[in-house]
Design a protein around this motif. Structure first.
Motif, PDB file in Angstrom:
ATOM      1  N   GLN D 127      22.515 -16.041 -25.146  1.00 39.69           N
ATOM      2  CA  GLN D 127      22.840 -15.154 -26.265  1.00 39.69           C
ATOM      3  C   GLN D 127      21.658 -15.031 -27.220  1.00 39.69           C
ATOM      4  N   TRP D 128      21.091 -16.153 -27.575  1.00 43.41           N
ATOM      5  CA  TRP D 128      19.978 -16.121 -28.511  1.00 43.41           C
ATOM      6  C   TRP D 128      18.755 -15.456 -27.903  1.00 43.41           C
ATOM      7  N   ALA D 129      18.416 -15.908 -26.692  1.00 39.81           N
ATOM      8  CA  ALA D 129      17.149 -15.461 -26.124  1.00 39.81           C
ATOM      9  C   ALA D 129      17.179 -13.971 -25.829  1.00 39.81           C
ATOM     10  N   VAL D 130      18.311 -13.487 -25.291  1.00 43.63           N
ATOM     11  CA  VAL D 130      18.355 -12.064 -24.962  1.00 43.63           C
ATOM     12  C   VAL D 130      18.312 -11.224 -26.234  1.00 43.63           C
ATOM     13  N   ALA D 131      18.988 -11.695 -27.293  1.00 42.82           N
ATOM     14  CA  ALA D 131      18.960 -10.930 -28.537  1.00 42.82           C
ATOM     15  C   ALA D 131      17.557 -10.928 -29.130  1.00 42.82           C
ATOM     16  N   ASP D 132      16.860 -12.062 -29.075  1.00 41.63           N
ATOM     17  CA  ASP D 132      15.503 -12.085 -29.612  1.00 41.63           C
ATOM     18  C   ASP D 132      14.551 -11.260 -28.754  1.00 41.63           C
ATOM     19  N   ARG D 133      14.824 -11.271 -27.469  1.00 44.29           N
ATOM     20  CA  ARG D 133      13.984 -10.458 -26.580  1.00 44.29           C
ATOM     21  C   ARG D 133      14.136  -8.980 -26.919  1.00 44.29           C
ATOM     22  N   ASP D 134      15.317  -8.609 -27.340  1.00 43.01           N
ATOM     23  CA  ASP D 134      15.545  -7.219 -27.683  1.00 43.01           C
ATOM     24  C   ASP D 134      14.596  -6.731 -28.772  1.00 43.01           C
ATOM     25  N   LEU D 135      14.159  -7.651 -29.639  1.00 40.52           N
ATOM     26  CA  LEU D 135      13.230  -7.252 -30.691  1.00 40.52           C
ATOM     27  C   LEU D 135      11.893  -6.838 -30.086  1.00 40.52           C
ATOM     28  N   ILE D 136      11.495  -7.513 -29.000  1.00 43.27           N
ATOM     29  CA  ILE D 136      10.269  -7.074 -28.323  1.00 43.27           C
ATOM     30  C   ILE D 136      10.479  -5.694 -27.724  1.00 43.27           C
ATOM     31  N   LEU D 137      11.687  -5.500 -27.149  1.00 44.76           N
ATOM     32  CA  LEU D 137      11.944  -4.193 -26.546  1.00 44.76           C
ATOM     33  C   LEU D 137      11.893  -3.094 -27.606  1.00 44.76           C
ATOM     34  N   ASP D 138      12.324  -3.428 -28.833  1.00 45.58           N
ATOM     35  CA  ASP D 138      12.208  -2.449 -29.917  1.00 45.58           C
ATOM     36  C   ASP D 138      10.753  -2.071 -30.151  1.00 45.58           C
ATOM     37  N   LEU D 139       9.904  -3.088 -30.152  1.00 43.46           N
ATOM     38  CA  LEU D 139       8.475  -2.803 -30.343  1.00 43.46           C
ATOM     39  C   LEU D 139       7.950  -1.952 -29.212  1.00 43.46           C
ATOM     40  N   PHE D 140       8.382  -2.288 -28.013  1.00 46.80           N
ATOM     41  CA  PHE D 140       7.960  -1.479 -26.864  1.00 46.80           C
ATOM     42  C   PHE D 140       8.400  -0.032 -27.039  1.00 46.80           C
ATOM     43  N   GLU D 141       9.627   0.100 -27.497  1.00 45.85           N
ATOM     44  CA  GLU D 141      10.170   1.434 -27.652  1.00 45.85           C
ATOM     45  C   GLU D 141       9.338   2.241 -28.650  1.00 45.85           C
ATOM     46  N   GLU D 142       8.943   1.535 -29.708  1.00 41.24           N
ATOM     47  CA  GLU D 142       8.150   2.202 -30.735  1.00 41.24           C
ATOM     48  C   GLU D 142       6.790   2.612 -30.185  1.00 41.24           C
ATOM     49  N   LEU D 143       6.231   1.717 -29.379  1.00 43.95           N
ATOM     50  CA  LEU D 143       4.884   1.955 -28.873  1.00 43.95           C
ATOM     51  C   LEU D 143       4.882   2.993 -27.754  1.00 43.95           C
ATOM     52  N   THR D 144       5.859   2.870 -26.842  1.00 49.57           N
ATOM     53  CA  THR D 144       5.773   3.652 -25.611  1.00 49.57           C
ATOM     54  C   THR D 144       6.875   4.684 -25.467  1.00 49.57           C
ATOM     55  N   GLY D 145       7.977   4.523 -26.211  1.00 47.96           N
ATOM     56  CA  GLY D 145       9.084   5.448 -26.054  1.00 47.96           C
ATOM     57  C   GLY D 145      10.141   4.950 -25.091  1.00 47.96           C
ATOM     58  N   GLY D 146       9.868   3.861 -24.398  1.00 46.40           N
ATOM     59  CA  GLY D 146      10.858   3.353 -23.451  1.00 46.40           C
ATOM     60  C   GLY D 146      11.191   1.911 -23.745  1.00 46.40           C
ATOM     61  N   ARG D 147      12.449   1.550 -23.490  1.00 47.47           N
ATOM     62  CA  ARG D 147      12.827   0.163 -23.752  1.00 47.47           C
ATOM     63  C   ARG D 147      12.383  -0.757 -22.624  1.00 47.47           C
ATOM     64  N   VAL D 148      12.754  -0.366 -21.422  1.00 43.49           N
ATOM     65  CA  VAL D 148      12.494  -1.256 -20.293  1.00 43.49           C
ATOM     66  C   VAL D 148      11.326  -0.747 -19.460  1.00 43.49           C
ATOM     67  N   TYR D 149      11.449   0.498 -19.027  1.00 47.92           N
ATOM     68  CA  TYR D 149      10.351   1.095 -18.272  1.00 47.92           C
ATOM     69  C   TYR D 149       9.480   1.883 -19.229  1.00 47.92           C
ATOM     70  N   HIS D 150       8.187   1.551 -19.253  1.00 46.30           N
ATOM     71  CA  HIS D 150       7.353   2.136 -20.292  1.00 46.30           C
ATOM     72  C   HIS D 150       6.462   3.259 -19.797  1.00 46.30           C
ATOM     73  N   MET D 151       5.989   3.138 -18.570  1.00 45.24           N
ATOM     74  CA  MET D 151       5.055   4.115 -18.012  1.00 45.24           C
ATOM     75  C   MET D 151       3.945   4.408 -19.021  1.00 45.24           C
ATOM     76  N   TYR D 152       3.396   3.354 -19.558  1.00 46.05           N
ATOM     77  CA  TYR D 152       2.451   3.433 -20.671  1.00 46.05           C
ATOM     78  C   TYR D 152       1.022   3.328 -20.183  1.00 46.05           C
ATOM     79  N   ILE D 153       0.824   2.406 -19.252  1.00 42.70           N
ATOM     80  CA  ILE D 153      -0.539   2.177 -18.773  1.00 42.70           C
ATOM     81  C   ILE D 153      -0.802   3.136 -17.623  1.00 42.70           C
ATOM     82  N   THR D 154      -1.412   4.263 -17.940  1.00 44.06           N
ATOM     83  CA  THR D 154      -1.671   5.254 -16.893  1.00 44.06           C
ATOM     84  C   THR D 154      -3.036   4.994 -16.297  1.00 44.06           C
ATOM     85  N   PRO D 155      -3.291   5.500 -15.111  1.00 37.95           N
ATOM     86  CA  PRO D 155      -4.648   5.397 -14.588  1.00 37.95           C
ATOM     87  C   PRO D 155      -5.610   6.097 -15.544  1.00 37.95           C
ATOM     88  N   GLY D 156      -6.603   5.358 -15.996  1.00 36.16           N
ATOM     89  CA  GLY D 156      -7.564   5.940 -16.919  1.00 36.16           C
ATOM     90  C   GLY D 156      -7.418   5.474 -18.342  1.00 36.16           C
TER      91      GLY D 156
END
Lengths: 202, 301, 608, 369
Positions: D127-156
């Motif tokens: 319960q704790w770890a998954v909820a805290d992990r969600d905060l990282i996913l929020d950051l990911f979402e902010e950075l890349t637009g996706g929670r789990v799959y980011h497709m952020y690092i493109t070739p180039g």
């Protein structure tokens, strides 16, 4: 949640006969207590833990996990289904006790999603199982999953979440569709024979 | 006779509602420890009624059918042999016909009856769970028996009512008069309530929820209902034996809730032992304390 | 006891007929029952070599109880083994019966010893020559060797002590010897006492002399095993009561009693964990017999009238249970040809009668209310608490809790789970000649659970014969002790009532939510599909993990049998050249050794 | 057939399995006598699908090889393509990639912690770890637009630049997580019951580890210091300071300690990245104008990335068209969850299966792709 409660009350007022009230009450209990069998068929499995844990807390809505299909009310199929998995899913679904519901997560069970051209996944789940609620997205966020549960609850309350009855009534169609994909490796007869008979009971 | 039957029904209702309330608290409390909101307080009742409202149930013949019945009957029978209140004609059940040793054995009847149903269903996970339960029982019963034997030989009676009656003031409560016995019995108590770290029987990640693996629908409903009632029977037994009993229902609830809270805290904090680790643990620390208490009693006489 | 001898001669000299056997045993039972109704003094003395020996026979009330157990067991056993015995079997069986009767009615050392030896040897011949082991080669020589060696040792011990007593008291009468044994304090009485006690422990299979029991029980003819467990194992208890009961009641003998109580508790623990480990039905029941007998010794050591009543109740009850279980097991072995839990399974709906029989048996064996086994346990526990022996109580709670595992294993392994080697389609209920005695036994177990007074009233008579207080029985169905009371009648009624109410409730639900009858393989199996070939029966594995518990592991890993065999082999090596004197095989030489030893002992005794 | 043993399935529909796979166990009592893993419940034919798609189309699906930790796959694929095509990635993109990789590692370790607690029936830790992990996913979402799959690092390079104030929020999160770690320790990793169960269970001895090709934290718990980030530094790992924690016991507890130490290392690396993140705007290499004409030259390359569970390696072959000729993906779980697990489970207990699987960090989707 409040919205739903208001809707419930409005519905209750419209009911006339006492039997309808009983049915409504039974449905209310069914919708307020959903034992979920989370079958992590694919990627979607990763969003089930956030849904049920501290942040999104599905238990608020009466959704809790069940360990075995015998105990479960709803099977949550998370993501694409490989053919091998589909067989186990059907097996699991048939072991559940009616009334039972199916929630499919992600785009893959709808139309194949990312894997539309894969040779090993099925593209359209509701050809093989009666899906009550589909939550689209790749993958659906926990909020979307919860929204799916809300939709299911609404359906249960209205008495329309009768996928199991559909499966029972149209068992030949479903079995034929399953046969198309499994060929001669169909599930053995004893797993589903009762659908074709009255089924013994006492 | 009618009064007894009415009383028995009252006992069933009381334990059911107490149990549902406590376990409702249990789920909310656990949720708060998990840092979430948790279900409504009456969620367990909803779950239970929903299970009875299922349209079908799996069956493996008549023995499978009877298992949950025996389980529930065993629970209610043992409930009726526990006096709930002291100085009262109410909620005594049939406790004047029984005693503590009878009760301890009665408490095993239900689970063993259910074990037959689990066996006949042919689910290997279920039988593993049953075996785990029976093995764990060794670890639970031995310290428990030792602690209640200390009480029984101390108060010179094996009747629960008389043990309860003997505790008239706070300093005479058995938890104060026999602290070692109380501590030993608490270990068994946590185990008997099925809390972590002794919850090996129905461990879902290991044995697929164990004995309950094949039960669904109304059968699971009966099992869930008897589970909460059985927990309440154990709580009330402990209140009778160690916490001085209760003169009315509210005191009973207060005292049993204190014990329940202890169980809830321990259960929340620990992961689960393996079966043999649980038994070994029970046969080490609690047993040594118990033997020490017996020796002290022996030398001081 | 003319009747005993009459049966004895009848059995040995007439042509063997099943009917005759049953009639003669029924006659014996009838005669014994008549003794209860109209106590006639049939003390019987026989002058042998006038002026030298006097054989005197008199059946005490205790002897009568044991004789009744033996006679009824023998009767039921003969009925159960109808038509399957080969020639010579009956002769030996009746010889043994006769020996038993002589032993139980013996008033002096000679007849006591004579009866003891007749019984031992005929039972040895019985299980050795009519063994149930399929393959004669497989039939372990070790079992016979162990049995006969230990019997010899016990016989020699007993003979030596008896002659020692004769030497001291100058009388062949047992009563005089017992009086002397209890009159003398200190070492002189302890040593012969302990030696004698070892002989009796051996007969009842207590630690550390239990090693002959499992093998013997396993290899004896199936119905004879029932008799072995139900009647012969009680002989040790009879002898113990005869020689030591007043001794253990003696105030000054606290330590000895305490020791015996612990021997009982430890034996029960060891036997129970060994029983859990067994994979065949008879082996499991054999170890369970050892454990159950051990409770009786613990209770006798406590010595209060409650404990004594508990011991006798437990003993009678154990006879009933073991007859029932061994009969049903014999029936199952006869029908299926399988003896092990990993070969059986899934037979419940094909053998419902046997299932209910075993169910009744294990409920009583585990000591659960509301059946009869509970009262014995209850009295023993209560007496231990009243006596204040809490550690001994812990010592016997451990095995009686662990006993649930083997009880469940017995019923699961045979009836529940999945079928393995036995095709359930072909399985049939056990034959009527087992069913009839089993049915009687089941009825009596249930009846005793309802009305323990049926046994406890006669037990009260015995207790008053011993000069102890009697038990307080308020009615047939309830029992009072100083510290509490219990009513089995009430328990049964309450349980039955609640059960019925819930069953009715469940069937009301049944209208709305019918139960679907599922295929055997349609089980929750983690989403996978088991096939007919998938091994799913947990018969062997059940209880396998118990030995991972430290205390159980320590017990199961060690085997006293192996140690004894090792000692025996070493002794054999030393005595190899001695053995050269004797012709023929080991058995003959053993018999000769015994005869020689007996002669030597006789000489020593006469000289003294 | 006499049945000494009993066969049960641990999975696929079982709460004690790490994903959609199953282990067939032959048990005597509860002691495992034979273990056989079954996979194929998740096979999608990824390598075939990549061959069928152009490079840019393929880039969107590689992250789906591994759900709990998609970014190492993106990075691996992107770097492989860059090596084949000879693209020069700007420094800022490299820093961003390193940051994303470390964040991905961090969230994967949190997920491991959740699983490890859950496999022992300790329901607070998930319960704790998954909820805290969600905060990282929020950051990911902010950075890349996706929670789990980011497709952020493109070739180039990477797809987007940092949002305003992102690094500050990341720093806040790191502070928060660090303050939570002692509670995690007290709750699970120092719990006497956990110590009792985890010590001496699921031991990999060093020889076996080498023979089977064990990688990642599992290898480091056996005493080997082996980490792609150190051995063959990629992106900016050569520039940051970090240590590679090792243990020598090789059991479940040792692996837990290694992973626990890696959480701290990830936090430290992320802090360094926050400090040293360059300010320039350039995040993309100079790419061919018409992206439909991305032609990968002939040639092959082998790229490796260290994920939270160990080493990913991609063998990629270009044949001069806009599609890759062949991509061979090797994830860490194929070794851990099949060959090694089958070996390790023999003679262990049924109760330990879930715990061992979790401690190995097995993850079915990457086994069969």
């Amino acid at each position: 949640m409040d919205n739903l409660n208001k809707k419930d009350k409005a519905q209750l007022k419209e009911l006339k006969s006492p039997m309808a009230v009983v049915d409504w009450a039974v449905n209310w209990f069914r919708k307020q207590s959903i034992f979920m069998l989370a079958y992590g068929t694919g990627c979607g499995a990763i969003e089930i833990p956030p849904t049920v844990t501290a942040r999104y807390d599905a238990e608020r809505f009466g959704v809790r996990g069940a360990a075995t299909p015998r105990q479960a009310d709803v099977i949550v199929l998370s993501g694409y289904l490989a053919v091998k998995t589909l067989k186990r899913v059907i097996r699991t679904y048939e072991q559940m006790q009616e009334p039972k519901y199916v929630i499919a997560l992600g785009s893959c069970p709808i139309n194949g999603g990312m894997y539309w051209d894969s040779y090993n996944t099925i593209k359209q789940l509701d050809r093989y199982l009666p899906v009550d609620v589909t939550v689209a997205g790749c993958m659906p966020r926990p909020e979307a999953v919860l929204e799916g549960f809300m939709a299911l609850k609404d359906k249960i309350q209205r008495g329309e979440a009768e996928g199991a009855r559909d499966y029972r009534d149209n068992i030949e169609k479903y079995k034929n569709n399953q046969k198309e994909i499994f060929g001669d490796k169909m599930l053995p007869g004893y797993t589903c024979d009762w659908y074709f008979s009255d089924g013994g009971s006492f | 006779m009618l009064f007894t039957i009415f009383n028995s029904l009252l006992a069933v209702l009381l334990t059911y509602s107490m149990g549902m309330l406590y376990y409702g608290f249990y789920r909310i409390g656990n949720a708060r420890i998990h840092r979430r909101v948790g279900p409504p307080l009456w969620q367990n009742v909803i779950d239970n009624i929903k299970l009875f409202a299922k349209r079908e149930a799996p069956g493996h013949g008549i023995m499978f059918h009877l298992g949950p019945v025996i389980m529930t009957a065993g629970t209610i029978t043992s409930m009726l042999f526990v006096p709930f209140l002291k100085d009262s004609a109410w909620l005594q059940g049939f406790s004047s016909y029984g005693n503590l040793i009878l009760l301890i054995y009665l408490m095993v009847v239900g689970p063993l009856g259910n074990a037959l149903a689990v066996g006949v269903s042919g689910v290997p996970f279920g039988v593993m769970g049953v075996t785990r339960g029976l093995t764990r029982l060794i670890g639970l019963e031995v310290p428990f028996f030792l602690s209640v034997a200390l009480l029984m030989s101390g108060s010179g009676t094996i009747s629960i009512s008389e043990i309860m009656m003997a505790q008239d003031s706070f300093s005479n409560w058995n938890m104060m008069a026999h602290p070692a016995a109380f501590i030993v019995s608490l270990f068994s108590f946590v185990g008997m309530m099925g809390a972590s770290p002794f919850d090996v029987v129905g461990a879902p990640v290991e044995v697929y929820s164990g004995p309950q693996a094949e039960f669904g629908g109304k059968y699971l409903g009966f099992l869930a209902a008897q589970r909460v009632m059985f927990s309440m029977v154990k709580l009330i037994l402990w209140v009778d034996l160690f916490l001085g009993g209760a003169t009315n229902v509210f005191i009973l609830m207060a005292k049993s809730f204190a014990l329940f809270f202890f169980y809830f805290i321990v259960g929340a904090a620990f992961p689960r032992f393996k079966t043999e680790q649980a038994v070994d643990f029970m046969l080490k620390l609690p047993l040594i304390i118990g033997i020490g208490a017996v020796l002290v009693r022996f030398w001081s006489l | 006891m003319v009747s005993a001898l009459a049966v004895f001669f009848l059995g040995t000299h007439k042509i063997i007929r099943e009917l005759l056997s049953i009639v003669s045993l029924a006659l014996l039972t009838g005669l014994l029952l008549m003794r209860i109704v109209s106590p006639v003094s049939d003390d019987f003395t026989w002058q042998y070599m006038p002026g030298f020996f006097t054989l005197s026979f008199s059946l005490s009330s205790f002897g009568l109880l044991f004789a009744l157990i033996a006679a009824i067991s023998g009767l039921l056993k003969s009925f159960a083994s109808w038509g399957i015995n080969s020639k010579g079997y009956h002769a030996l069986f009746h010889l043994m019966m006769g020996g038993l009767m002589i032993l139980l009615s013996a008033g002096d050392y000679i007849s006591f010893f004579l009866g003891w030896e007749i019984m031992t040897w005929s039972s040895f011949m019985l299980f050795n020559n009519f063994s149930s082991a399929d393959d004669p080669i497989e039939k372990s020589q070790d079992t016979g060797f162990l049995f006969i060696t230990l019997s010899l040792i016990s016989a020699l011990l007993m003979l030596g002590v008896l002659f020692f007593l004769y030497n001291r008291t100058g009388s062949m009468n047992i009563a005089d010897g017992v009086a002397w044994l209890h009159g003398v304090k200190g070492l002189p009485s302890w040593i012969p006492g302990l030696l004698l006690m070892s002989a009796f422990f051996l007969k009842s299979g207590l630690l550390p002399f239990h090693v002959w029991v499992p093998g013997t029980y396993r290899e004896a003819p199936h119905t004879f095993t029932a008799f072995l467990s139900a009647a012969l194992s009680k002989v040790g208890i009879y002898a113990f009561i005869l020689f030591f009961l007043p001794f253990s009641l003696n105030e000054g003998s606290g330590q000895i009693s305490y020791l015996i109580a612990w021997i009982g508790a430890i034996t029960a623990t060891v036997a129970t964990f060994k029983a859990i480990e067994q994979n065949d039905m008879k082996g499991l029941l054999a170890y369970s017999s050892i454990g159950q007998m051990a409770y009786v010794f613990t209770a006798m050591a406590v010595g209060s009238s409650l404990a004594m009543g508990g011991a006798l109740f437990q003993m009678v009850n154990h006879s009933l249970i073991k007859l029932l279980l061994f009969f049903i097991v014999a029936g199952i072995i006869e029908r299926t040809g399988k003896t092990r839990f990993d070969q059986l399974g899934g037979l419940i709906y094909k053998m419902p009668f046997s299932f209910i029989g075993v169910l009744v048996g294990i409920i009583a064996l585990a000591g659960m209310p509301p059946l009869s086994g509970f009262y014995g346990k209850w009295m023993i526990y209560t007496s231990l608490i009243e006596k204040g022996w809490l550690l001994v109580l812990t010592g016997i709670v451990l095995p009686s809790t662990a006993a649930f595992i083997y009880c469940y294993k017995l019923i699961y392994g045979i009836f529940l789970g999945h079928p393995t080697e036995v095709n359930p389609e072909e399985a049939k209920e056990i034959s009527p000649r087992y069913r009839v005695p089993s049915g009687l036994l089941m009825a009596s177990i249930v009846l005793l659970g309802l009305f323990p007074g049926l046994i406890l009233k006669p037990v009260n008579v015995l207790l008053s014969d011993l000069g102890m207080e009697t038990l307080a029985l308020t009615s047939q169905g309830s029992l009072n002790a100083a510290s509490g009371s219990v009513s089995g009648f009430m328990v049964m009624n309450v349980f039955g009532g609640v059960f019925a109410v819930i069953l009715i409730l469940l069937s009301l639900f049944g209208k709305k939510a019918p139960t679907r009858n599922l295929h055997r393989l349609d089980i929750a199996y983690a989403g996978e599909l088991p096939t007919e070939q998938t091994p799913l029966h947990y018969g062997r594995g059940l209880g396998h993990e118990v030995k991972r518990v430290a205390i159980a592991g320590a017990i199961v890993k060690r085997s006293l049998t192996e140690k004894y065999m090792k000692i025996g082999n070493q002794l054999g090596g030393i005595l190899e050249h001695v053995r050269g004197f004797y012709p023929g095989n080991g058995q003959v030489s053993l018999i000769m050794t015994m005869v020689g030893a007996a002669a030597v002992a006789l000489l020593i005794g006469l000289k003294g | 057939m006499a049945q000494d043993i009993i066969t049960i399935f641990h999975g696929p529909q079982h709460p004690g399995i790490t994903g959609n796979m199953s282990v067939e166990l032959d048990l005597l009592g509860e002691t495992i006598k034979r273990a056989e893993t079954h996979v194929g419940y998740l096979h999608r034919g990824f390598e075939k699908m990549i061959e069928r798609r152009t490079v840019l189309q393929a880039f969107t699906i590689v992250c789906r090889i591994c759900v709990p930790e998609p970014d190492p796959n993106e990075e691996n694929f992107a770097r492989g393509v860059e090596e084949l095509m000879g693209l020069e990635v700007p420094e800022k993109a490299k820093w961003l990639r390193t940051m994303v990789l470390e964040m991905a590692r961090l969230q994967a370790q949190m997920l491991w912690f959740a699983g490890q607690g859950g496999s022992l029936g300790h329901y607070i830790s998930p319960q704790w770890a998954v909820a805290d992990r969600d905060l990282i996913l929020d950051l990911f979402e902010e950075l890349t637009g996706g929670r789990v799959y980011h497709m952020y690092i493109t070739p180039g390079g990477v797809r987007r630049d940092l949002p305003e104030g992102f690094l500050g929020r990341l720093g806040h999160f790191l502070d928060y997580l660090e303050s939570r770690l002692p509670e995690y320790d007290n709750m699970l990793l120092r719990n006497p019951v956990f110590l009792e169960r985890a010590r001496g269970v699921g031991i990999i001895d060093p020889a076996t580890a080498r023979e089977y090709g064990v990688v990642g934290p599992n290898l480091r718990a056996c005493g080997f210091m082996n980490d792609i980030r150190k051995d063959e530094p990629y992106e900016m790992y050569g520039e940051v300071d970090f240590i590679v924690p090792t243990e020598t016991s090789g059991d479940v507890y040792g692996r837990a300690m290694v992973r626990r130490a890696e959480i701290e290392q990830s936090i430290s690396i992320l802090r360094q990245i926050i400090r040293r993140m360059p300010a320039e705007k350039e995040i993309m290499a100079v790419l061919p104008k018409n992206h439909r004409k991305w032609e990968v030259p002939k040639g092959d390359t082998l790229v490796k990335t260290e994920s939270a569970r160990g080493e990913y390696s991609y063998y990629m072959v270009g044949d001069g068209t806009d599609k890759l000729r062949r991509v061979q993906v090797k994830g860490p779980s194929a070794v851990h969850a099949i060959t090694l697990l089958e070996e390790m489970l023999v003679d262990s207990q049924l109760s330990d299966v879930a715990m061992i699987m979790n401690s190995l960090g097995t993850n079915p989707p990457e086994i069969e792709r």
